[in-house]
Design a protein around this motif. Structure first.
Motif, mmCIF file in Angstrom:
data_model
loop_
_atom_site.group_PDB
_atom_site.id
_atom_site.type_symbol
_atom_site.label_atom_id
_atom_site.label_comp_id
_atom_site.label_asym_id
_atom_site.label_seq_id
_atom_site.Cartn_x
_atom_site.Cartn_y
_atom_site.Cartn_z
ATOM 1 N N THR A 178 0.677 -0.706 -0.141
ATOM 2 C CA THR A 178 0.114 -0.139 -0.125
ATOM 3 C C THR A 178 0.640 1.227 0.605
ATOM 4 O O THR A 178 0.487 2.425 -0.885
ATOM 5 N N GLN A 205 -8.607 1.291 4.630
ATOM 6 C CA GLN A 205 -7.715 2.203 4.604
ATOM 7 C C GLN A 205 -8.120 3.485 5.445
ATOM 8 O O GLN A 205 -9.305 3.506 6.425
ATOM 9 N N VAL A 211 -11.080 -2.613 2.725
ATOM 10 C CA VAL A 211 -10.342 -2.764 1.950
ATOM 11 C C VAL A 211 -9.650 -4.428 1.231
ATOM 12 O O VAL A 211 -9.600 -4.676 2.139
ATOM 13 N N PHE A 213 -7.466 -6.376 -1.089
ATOM 14 C CA PHE A 213 -6.773 -6.350 -2.458
ATOM 15 C C PHE A 213 -5.875 -7.591 -3.257
ATOM 16 O O PHE A 213 -6.399 -8.558 -2.492
ATOM 17 N N TRP A 220 -1.321 -5.090 -7.481
ATOM 18 C CA TRP A 220 -1.669 -5.074 -6.508
ATOM 19 C C TRP A 220 -3.236 -4.077 -6.768
ATOM 20 O O TRP A 220 -2.291 -3.256 -7.737
ATOM 21 N N SER A 221 -4.040 -4.928 -6.771
ATOM 22 C CA SER A 221 -5.419 -3.710 -7.638
ATOM 23 C C SER A 221 -6.149 -3.273 -5.902
ATOM 24 O O SER A 221 -5.529 -4.760 -5.183
ATOM 25 N N SER A 222 -6.850 -2.767 -5.484
ATOM 26 C CA SER A 222 -8.044 -2.830 -4.510
ATOM 27 C C SER A 222 -9.569 -2.309 -4.905
ATOM 28 O O SER A 222 -9.908 -1.424 -5.675
ATOM 29 N N ASP A 223 -10.264 -3.103 -4.210
ATOM 30 C CA ASP A 223 -11.329 -2.663 -3.747
ATOM 31 C C ASP A 223 -12.222 -2.516 -2.680
ATOM 32 O O ASP A 223 -12.050 -3.265 -1.523
#
Length: 327
Positions: A178, A205, A211, A213, A220-223
């Motif tokens: 992050t 967050q 969140v 990942f 890495w993507s985040s939702d």
């Protein structure tokens, strides 16, 4: 807890007490070790519990004095057998999972901030330090999982970021998931691996949202889960790799991905609540363990606590008290 099917047993996170449902008789409790802060439990295929915990009566005994020990205990022949794994554990959460041969693998942090991984083989423990450029930096609450080859993957909080570590060529490799945008000094970073081999990490967050990942190859993507603050999340994946979260907001909350959008549900907002774990039963229903607390004294701080288990049914969440205690 390392059970994706039915929950067979679990432990208090403040006291190492094994709790097991007995058919037709309700709940039974038994002492596993005299003191047992920050415990984690895995249950093998035969129903035998494997417990890892610190033997500190208080959080500060481990963290401030360095006088604690890391204890592994399992139930054999109707009684608990325990052994010391290492000295100097910190007062953060520990983690234990079992491999396909029911051998325990653990992760924990010591009082210097060094994160450790270990496994038991042939009657003894092998312990390894995770490689990192600044081992004295603050770390907290490791979570651990094994991939299909039995290799360990560990996630933990390092001050304001989530760290992910895995073994490559026999060496530990570290990734900053992050960067420094989280205030996660005592939160968890829950880790899981889906059926395609992708690493999934659940955290939160800064004062905003839980969140999830996802690591695709090296990216890495985040939702983000809109809504409640996702403090101290726990994560499990079902047979379709759908994520199921439980976390602390203004109460204990559950969230799952419902076809591309997150659905949040309140489990319990009575008193001071803290989720302890989530698992799925054999039908895929989420089962949540959490602590409900009522502050009864400010000096010293004293809570009346209930350990509760909640099950999601078609009618909503149904919970029951497993045990009551004070801390």
């Amino acid at each position: 807890m390392s059970v994706t099917g039915s929950i067979i047993g679990f432990v208090f996170l403040l006291q190492a007490v094994s709790v097991t449902p007995v058919a037709g008789q309700g709940w039974t409790t038994e002492e596993a070790v005299p003191f047992g802060n920050h415990a984690d439990l895995a249950v093998d295929g035969s129903g035998t519990p494997h417990l890892i915990c610190t033997n500190c009566s208080l959080w500060e005994v481990c963290t401030d004095t360095g006088q604690g020990e890391l204890i592994y205990a399992t139930r054999q022949g109707g009684s608990w057998i325990s052994e010391t794994v290492a000295g100097d554990p910190a007062g953060f959460l520990t983690a234990v999972v079992l491999d396909h041969l029911d051998r325990p693998h653990i992760a924990y942090c010591d009082t210097l901030g060094q994160m450790h991984y270990g496994y038991r083989y042939g009657g003894s423990w092998a312990l390894e330090d995770l490689d990192h450029p600044s081992p004295g930096y603050y770390r907290a609450s490791p979570s651990l999982t094994l991939d299909e080859n039995g290799d360990p993957h560990i996630a933990f909080i390092e001050r304001e970021s989530i760290q992910y570590q895995r073994k490559v060529g026999g060496l530990w490799v570290d990734e900053d998931v992050t960067g420094s945008w989280l205030d996660n000094w005592s939160a968890r970073a829950a880790i899981a691996i889906d059926q395609t081999g992708r690493v999934r990490i659940g955290s939160w967050q800064y004062y905003m949202s839980a969140v999830l990942f996802t690591r695709d190859e090296s990216d890495w993507s985040s939702d983000f889960v809109d809504g409640q603050i996702g403090w101290n999340p726990w994560l499990v994946l079902d047979d379709t790799d759908t994520a199921h979260f439980v976390y602390h907001g203004s109460g204990v909350y559950y969230a799952t991905d419902s076809g591309g959008s997150w659905t949040e549900e309140l489990i319990d907002d009575f008193g001071q609540n803290e989720p302890n774990d989530i698992a799925l039963d054999s039908t895929g229903r989420p089962i949540v363990i959490y602590t409900r607390g009522i502050l009864v004294s400010y000096d010293p701080f004293l809570y009346d606590l209930e350990l509760r288990l909640a099950v999601r049914t078609r009618q909503g969440w149904s919970s029951e008290m497993v045990a009551a205690y004070s801390a």
